[in-house]
Enzyme design. Structure first.
Site, PDB file in Angstrom:
ATOM      1  N   ARG A  58       1.009  -1.332  -0.455  1.00  9.07           N
ATOM      2  CA  ARG A  58      -0.071  -0.723   0.088  1.00  9.07           C
ATOM      3  C   ARG A  58       0.933   1.480   0.241  1.00  9.07           C
ATOM      4  O   ARG A  58       1.028   1.162   1.090  1.00  9.07           O
ATOM      5  CB  ARG A  58      -0.624   0.003   1.172  1.00  9.07           C
ATOM      6  CG  ARG A  58      -1.506   1.146   1.619  1.00  9.07           C
ATOM      7  CD  ARG A  58      -2.355   1.306   2.798  1.00  9.07           C
ATOM      8  NE  ARG A  58      -2.833   2.322   3.305  1.00  9.07           N
ATOM      9  CZ  ARG A  58      -2.646   3.453   3.874  1.00  9.07           C
ATOM     10  NH1 ARG A  58      -1.069   2.950   4.796  1.00  9.07           N
ATOM     11  NH2 ARG A  58      -3.117   4.780   4.393  1.00  9.07           N
ATOM     12  N   ARG A 101      -8.055  19.106   9.004  1.00  8.10           N
ATOM     13  CA  ARG A 101      -7.295  19.221   9.698  1.00  8.10           C
ATOM     14  C   ARG A 101      -7.685  20.746  10.629  1.00  8.10           C
ATOM     15  O   ARG A 101      -7.564  21.633   9.507  1.00  8.10           O
ATOM     16  CB  ARG A 101      -5.594  19.044   8.703  1.00  8.10           C
ATOM     17  CG  ARG A 101      -5.815  17.390   8.691  1.00  8.10           C
ATOM     18  CD  ARG A 101      -4.097  17.101   8.024  1.00  8.10           C
ATOM     19  NE  ARG A 101      -3.771  15.881   7.977  1.00  8.10           N
ATOM     20  CZ  ARG A 101      -3.589  14.958   8.239  1.00  8.10           C
ATOM     21  NH1 ARG A 101      -3.582  15.494   9.726  1.00  8.10           N
ATOM     22  NH2 ARG A 101      -3.295  13.388   7.930  1.00  8.10           N
ATOM     23  N   LYS A 269     -13.061   2.617   0.682  1.00 12.71           N
ATOM     24  CA  LYS A 269     -12.290   2.516   2.388  1.00 12.71           C
ATOM     25  C   LYS A 269     -13.654   2.654   2.814  1.00 12.71           C
ATOM     26  O   LYS A 269     -14.931   3.955   2.857  1.00 12.71           O
ATOM     27  CB  LYS A 269     -11.455   3.406   2.844  1.00 12.71           C
ATOM     28  CG  LYS A 269     -10.284   2.923   2.293  1.00 12.71           C
ATOM     29  CD  LYS A 269      -8.706   3.830   2.543  1.00 12.71           C
ATOM     30  CE  LYS A 269      -8.483   4.041   4.149  1.00 12.71           C
ATOM     31  NZ  LYS A 269      -7.144   5.018   3.694  1.00 12.71           N
ATOM     32  N   THR A 327      -5.834  -2.020  10.444  1.00 16.46           N
ATOM     33  CA  THR A 327      -5.905  -0.735  10.991  1.00 16.46           C
ATOM     34  C   THR A 327      -5.886  -1.269  12.925  1.00 16.46           C
ATOM     35  O   THR A 327      -6.683  -2.016  12.971  1.00 16.46           O
ATOM     36  CB  THR A 327      -7.322   0.322  11.305  1.00 16.46           C
ATOM     37  OG1 THR A 327      -7.581   0.380  10.091  1.00 16.46           O
ATOM     38  CG2 THR A 327      -6.920   1.695  11.879  1.00 16.46           C
TER      39      THR A 327
END
Length: 542
Positions: A58, A101, A269, A327
């Protein structure tokens, strides 16, 4: 290598490279694929990572800043290592998606957010402090209302909106305090934020197409439209390249099968609660999914994640599409040479649930033990597969019947769906040692895998792209082999190749599937035969 695709028609897919090769008359491991995120810890150890068991690398495009030279270098190294080691290794490019963010902070130092205190959040590029923070993402601030939750730094900090000052500014109360560093992530689980493809994602996707990456992961998917927008973008880019190469009118990429086959497959995802609400349409639009438990656990209650993981895996298996569980699989191995017992159970349960692949993130990207993490994951998977093999005869009938029930609801089966169903039935009822598939793009092998056979699927393909993609679906061993344009010619050397792999012995019964028409995406031959038997020499006449 033959470029013919007329004989072995299937649509784009992927299969698994089974690592644990055992000798004749011994069951081959059905081990799931191992996906490893590349980073400073692993980029210099590619050969070791592949030999340890990595099937898919990945590449995290969140760190790209318009300079793709480092990515070109690592992609080249991956492909050189895979060729040198004679292993099918796929590459997945992971788009950043609409990640929000906060901006910079005074003196670049973390600030303390105290529970019960208030802090203002505004749109802008101003340097923030403990009383006022900023973000460049107007959609976040504009979409929030009084009472909505705001999560910072992967959910470690929590705010609640208590007042709107202006369209571009809100006041929040600190619910869960702590230290907040600059440029930390913002999650807003209570609202649907526009997830249109950003300019950065477009740039990264264009690069992925130009490098012929095998997969693109779409981050923070909320609806099927997100997948369709990305697919339209990568298709239009391929059409642009056709024009540059002299094609007069590449108005429809489907008229150019050699290009269509090279387009990266899309992995959605699932990390937003809105995606759960639209999961059926997303599954229809995507080529596979990733259960991205990190942000999913931030966006919704942590205790809901295990059940959602199981649900997503089951739906993907029913849809006959690959699913990656990701994860914090072996999170403690970032700093320690051994995982916790809970992490071992987590990886094993992902196998038991039916995942096609399990993924390492920081463990392989920046961890101190990237190779050991892969080796540990392989051992856990193999042990889980042994247990699954012992239980599979008790569970498989129920699972097989359920999958058959789901498929039978469709008004009409495609030839490959019907053949996959029959192949597993025939192999199980006649105690075959393997299912051999001759396919250009591997959809047949993928479909067969989803019916959970307890024998390996050996998939022959003449296409290097399909061969690399054969790194993501459980139970399939891909073999890159020149295949003739007719069934007679394609059959030449198949028995010899299978015997050389060491999986089977001469005389072992197998089911063989192949397409023998000139119609694309059409497979229509199923045969029960024996490896090295005389009946194979006359296969075309039977």
């Amino acid at each position: 290598m033959s470029s013919s695709r007329a004989v072995y028609g299937s649509s784009s897919s992927s299969c698994l490279f089974v690592r644990s090769v055992r000798r004749a008359k011994t069951c081959i491991s059905r081990a799931r694929a191992r996906v490893a995120t590349l980073g400073p810890a692993s980029e210099v150890r590619l050969d070791e990572m592949i030999l340890a068991g990595v099937n898919v690398f990945r590449l995290n495009f969140s760190h790209s800043r318009g300079d793709f030279a480092p990515y070109v270098a690592v992609i080249t190294k991956i492909r050189e290592a895979a060729t040198r080691l004679n292993k099918p290794v796929a590459i997945l490019g992971d788009l950043q998606g609409p990640k929000f963010r906060i901006g910079e902070l005074e003196d670049h130092k973390a600030v303390d957010l105290v529970k019960g205190k208030r802090i203002q959040m505004s749109v802008g590029a101003t340097v923030g402090n403990s009383q006022h923070i900023y973000t460049k993402n107007a959609a976040v601030v504009n979409g929030l209302s009084v009472g909505h939750k705001v999560l910072l730094d992967d959910g470690f900090l929590e705010l609640k909106v208590v007042e709107r000052v202006s369209p571009d500014s809100i006041v929040c109360e600190v619910v869960v305090g702590g230290k907040l560093g600059e440029k930390k992530g913002i999650n807003v689980p209570d609202i649907l934020v526009s997830s249109k493809l950003s300019e950065k994602d477009k740039e990264d996707a264009t690069f992925a197409v130009s490098q012929e990456l095998d997969y693109i992961a779409a981050s923070f998917v909320q609806t099927a439209d997100d997948i369709l927008e990305l697919r339209e973008w990568i298709t239009s880019h391929a059409s642009k390249e056709l024009k540059e190469k002299g094609d007069a009118n590449p108005s429809n990429i489907s008229n150019h099968p050699q290009w269509r086959a090279k387009l990266p497959l899309i992995i959605a995802k699932i990390e937003k609660p809105q995606a759960i609400d639209h999961i059926h349409s997303i599954l229809e639009a995507t080529d596979g999914i990733m259960v991205a438990r990190g942000d999913l656990g931030v966006e919704m209650s942590l205790e809901r994640v295990p059940a959602i993981q199981k649900m997503l895996i089951e739906l993907c298996n029913q849809a006959q599409k690959p699913v990656i569980t990701a994860t914090q699989m072996l999170q403690t191995m970032i700093d320690n040479p051994v995982p916790t017992r809970a992490e071992v159970s987590d990886v094993a349960n992902a196998v038991f649930d039916g995942s096609d692949a399990v993924m390492l993130s920081a463990e392989s990207a920046v961890g101190q033990y990237p190779v050991q993490a892969v080796q540990t994951m392989v051992r856990i998977i193999e042990e889980a597969e042994k247990d699954l093999g012992q239980a599979i005869h008790r569970q498989q009938n129920a699972l097989f019947l359920e999958l058959r029930r789901v498929v039978s609801k469709e008004e009409k089966l495609s030839p490959s769906q019907a053949l996959a169903q029959l192949a597993v039935t025939a192999a199980r009822k006649t105690d075959c040692k393997a299912i051999i598939v001759i396919s250009y793009t591997g959809l047949m092998a993928c479909r067969i895998s989803k019916f959970k056979p307890d024998m390996p699927i050996i998939a022959f393909t003449a296409d290097p792209v399909s061969y690399r993609r054969m790194a993501l679906i459980a139970s399939v061993f891909p073999v890159l082999k020149k295949l003739g344009p007719s069934f007679d010619e394609a059959m030449q050397g198949i028995d010899e190749s299978v015997l050389q792999l060491g999986f089977l012995a001469a005389g072992d019964p197998v089911v063989m599937c192949a397409g023998v028409t000139d119609v694309a995406h059409f497979s229509n031959l199923l045969k029960i035969t024996h490896i090295g038997g005389a009946d194979n020499k006359k296969a075309a006449q039977q």
